[in-house]
Design a protein around this motif. Structure first.
Motif, short mmCIF file in Angstrom:
data_model
loop_
_atom_site.label_atom_id
_atom_site.label_comp_id
_atom_site.label_asym_id
_atom_site.label_seq_id
_atom_site.Cartn_x
_atom_site.Cartn_y
_atom_site.Cartn_z
N LYS A 38 0.81 -1.22 0.00
CA LYS A 38 0.00 0.00 0.00
C LYS A 38 0.84 1.28 0.00
CE LYS A 38 -3.94 -2.18 0.08
NZ LYS A 38 -4.84 -2.17 -1.10
N HIS A 39 2.14 1.14 0.25
CA HIS A 39 3.02 2.31 0.18
C HIS A 39 2.99 2.88 -1.24
CE1 HIS A 39 6.30 4.70 1.98
NE2 HIS A 39 6.81 4.72 0.76
N ARG A 40 3.00 2.00 -2.25
CA ARG A 40 2.92 2.45 -3.64
C ARG A 40 1.62 3.19 -3.90
NH1 ARG A 40 6.63 -0.15 -7.16
NH2 ARG A 40 7.60 -2.01 -6.26
N LEU A 41 0.51 2.63 -3.41
CA LEU A 41 -0.79 3.24 -3.64
C LEU A 41 -0.86 4.61 -2.99
CD1 LEU A 41 -3.75 3.32 -4.48
CD2 LEU A 41 -4.29 1.94 -2.46
N ALA A 42 -0.42 4.71 -1.74
CA ALA A 42 -0.47 5.99 -1.03
C ALA A 42 0.33 7.05 -1.76
CB ALA A 42 0.04 5.82 0.40
N SER A 71 1.04 7.18 -4.94
CA SER A 71 0.33 7.53 -6.17
C SER A 71 -0.87 8.42 -5.90
CB SER A 71 -0.10 6.26 -6.91
OG SER A 71 1.01 5.53 -7.38
N LEU A 72 -1.62 8.10 -4.84
CA LEU A 72 -2.80 8.89 -4.51
C LEU A 72 -2.42 10.32 -4.15
CD1 LEU A 72 -4.83 6.28 -2.43
CD2 LEU A 72 -5.49 7.22 -4.66
N PHE A 73 -1.34 10.49 -3.40
CA PHE A 73 -0.90 11.83 -3.05
C PHE A 73 -0.43 12.61 -4.27
CE2 PHE A 73 -1.19 10.74 1.38
CZ PHE A 73 -1.29 11.96 2.04
N LEU A 74 0.36 11.98 -5.13
CA LEU A 74 0.83 12.68 -6.33
C LEU A 74 -0.34 13.03 -7.25
CD1 LEU A 74 4.05 10.62 -7.13
CD2 LEU A 74 3.94 12.99 -6.31
N TYR A 75 -1.29 12.13 -7.38
CA TYR A 75 -2.47 12.37 -8.21
C TYR A 75 -3.26 13.56 -7.69
CZ TYR A 75 -6.65 11.04 -10.94
OH TYR A 75 -7.72 11.01 -11.81
N ALA A 76 -3.48 13.58 -6.38
CA ALA A 76 -4.25 14.67 -5.78
C ALA A 76 -3.49 16.00 -5.83
CB ALA A 76 -4.62 14.33 -4.34
N LEU A 77 -2.19 15.95 -5.63
CA LEU A 77 -1.39 17.18 -5.71
C LEU A 77 -1.43 17.77 -7.11
CD1 LEU A 77 1.68 16.06 -3.58
CD2 LEU A 77 0.30 18.10 -3.11
N VAL A 117 -1.92 3.52 7.13
CA VAL A 117 -0.56 3.66 7.67
C VAL A 117 0.33 4.38 6.67
CG1 VAL A 117 1.49 2.39 8.43
CG2 VAL A 117 -0.79 1.59 9.11
N SER A 118 0.27 3.96 5.41
CA SER A 118 1.11 4.57 4.38
C SER A 118 0.70 6.01 4.08
CB SER A 118 1.05 3.73 3.10
OG SER A 118 1.54 2.42 3.33
N GLU A 119 -0.58 6.28 4.06
CA GLU A 119 -1.04 7.64 3.79
C GLU A 119 -0.67 8.58 4.93
OE1 GLU A 119 -4.85 6.59 0.91
OE2 GLU A 119 -5.18 6.98 3.04
N THR A 156 -11.92 4.49 -5.20
CA THR A 156 -12.28 5.08 -6.49
C THR A 156 -11.05 5.35 -7.35
OG1 THR A 156 -14.31 6.10 -5.67
CG2 THR A 156 -13.31 7.09 -7.63
N TYR A 157 -10.00 5.88 -6.74
CA TYR A 157 -8.89 6.41 -7.54
C TYR A 157 -7.70 5.47 -7.69
CZ TYR A 157 -11.49 10.73 -7.25
OH TYR A 157 -12.48 11.67 -7.35
N ALA A 158 -7.70 4.32 -7.04
CA ALA A 158 -6.53 3.43 -7.10
C ALA A 158 -6.19 3.02 -8.52
CB ALA A 158 -6.78 2.18 -6.25
N GLU A 159 -7.19 2.77 -9.36
CA GLU A 159 -6.91 2.26 -10.70
C GLU A 159 -6.42 3.34 -11.66
OE1 GLU A 159 -8.69 2.93 -13.61
OE2 GLU A 159 -10.35 4.09 -12.79
N ARG A 160 -6.59 4.60 -11.32
CA ARG A 160 -6.18 5.67 -12.24
C ARG A 160 -5.03 6.53 -11.70
NH1 ARG A 160 -12.04 8.33 -11.66
NH2 ARG A 160 -12.42 6.10 -11.44
#
Length: 358
Positions: free
Chosen positions: A60-64, A66-72, A93-95, A158-162
């Protein structure tokens, strides 16, 4: 009329935030690809992509990140944004780790029944806890908190796949194929993973097709999960009331928006007891504990190995070692806890021991 939304201070903060995340990635060597020979199956080699070596200890470190970079990059996170997520496990934990890196407040919305060690892991990374008595409401509660705080709900489901660039740019699929390049079978017959959000399976499945590899993608899913049922019958979108899996991190009671069944070649449903037995067998083989979802993957791997051997096929199989087992000392590695839940893992552990036997 000209509209200029450029804010120099906001742009400077965002650029620095992205730099910090990228610098953190550069400081972390790529996760290891562990080779396991299978003496009973000559010509078939198993590889474990060890995601437990990330700074926060899981895939989940990878996902977190990616989610932060996507949102930024979408302009959803600023210097004062409160970050919210519906997660009681490794994602939170990762987020929390990345939120603290950027100096941002982080709140994890969790079911009130969440085990204390998981809450402690979130708090250790600087996160706060908000409990929901009804687990089905965590999504709505997370969105409400985001509205109330003027914050941002990361919404992993919602956003994990994109959020991840599936064409490349250091994603897990690109890493796997790069690390296999010098092996006897550099293009694996199968890659096996689980599905929690569906983001990893979407990334791997798309990458395989984009690169025109012959590799097939198998998703191992807890038997009490909606994903494999939906894969077989798209009309099924939610589990019956009271039906739940014991395997944390994968499997869901509802079909999540980021689950993309069309990129998956096969799904294998796995009993909880089999996952736990396989997890324990692999832990003995490696000399360290792994988590339950890794056991789920391994059960699917064993079936694929048997099928390949019966057809005279050779080659490699890659699966994900999702996280370490230290967080599960009071559950999956506690015999009394398993026996109280009537989980008979021992026959499955013995069966998996045979996979590794010489």
């Amino acid at each position: 009329m000209t509209v200029d939304r450029h804010d120099a201070a906001a742009c400077a903060w965002r650029a620095e935030a992205i730099r910090r995340i990228e610098a953190d990635y550069n400081r972390s060597a790529d996760t290891h690809l562990i080779r396991l020979d299978l003496p009973r199956y000559p010509g078939i080699t198993l590889y474990l992509k060890d995601e437990s070596s990330h700074p926060t200890g899981s895939l989940k470190h990878r996902l977190a990140r990616s989610l932060f970079l996507y949102a930024l990059c979408n302009g959803w996170i600023g210097r004062d944004t409160c970050i919210i997520e519906a997660s009681s496990g490794s994602t939170a934990v990762s987020e929390a780790y990345f939120a603290r890196m950027l100096g941002l407040r982080f709140i994890a919305v969790v079911p009130s029944s969440t085990a204390a060690p998981k809450l402690d892991a979130i708090r250790f990374q600087g996160g706060e806890i908000h409990t929901a008595d009804d687990p089905r409401t965590v999504y709505d509660v997370a969105q409400r908190l985001a509205n109330e705080t003027g914050g941002h709900y990361l919404d992993q489901f919602t956003y994990a796949e994109r959020a991840t660039d599936w064409r490349g740019n250091n994603n897990i699929a690109e890493s796997i194929f790069a690390q296999l390049a010098a092996e006897e079978s550099p293009i694996p017959r199968w890659i096996v993973c689980g599905a929690g959000t569906g983001g990893t399976s979407a990334t791997i499945g798309r990458f395989i097709r984009y690169q025109r590899h012959e590799t097939r993608l198998c998703v191992a899913d807890p038997v009490h999960s909606i994903f494999h049922r939906h894969y077989a019958n798209p009309a099924e979108v939610a589990l019956p009331e009271g039906c739940a899996s014991r395997i944390e991190g994968i499997g869901r009671p509802r079909v999540e928006p980021s689950f993309v069944p069309a990129v998956i070649d096969r799904m294998i449903a796995v009993e909880d007891a089999a996952s736990i037995g396989a997890m324990r067998a692999l832990s003995k083989r490696l000399g360290r504990r792994v988590g339950g979802s890794t056991g789920t993957n391994l059960v699917a791997v064993s079936r694929l190995v048997e099928e390949m051997a019966s057809c005279g096929e050779t080659g490699s199989i890659v699966t994900i070692l999702c996280d370490g087992g230290d967080r599960y000392g009071c559950t999956y590695y506690d015999d009394a806890w398993l026996e109280a839940g009537e989980v008979d893992w021992r026959p499955h552990e013995a069966a998996m021991d045979a996979l590794f036997a010489g």
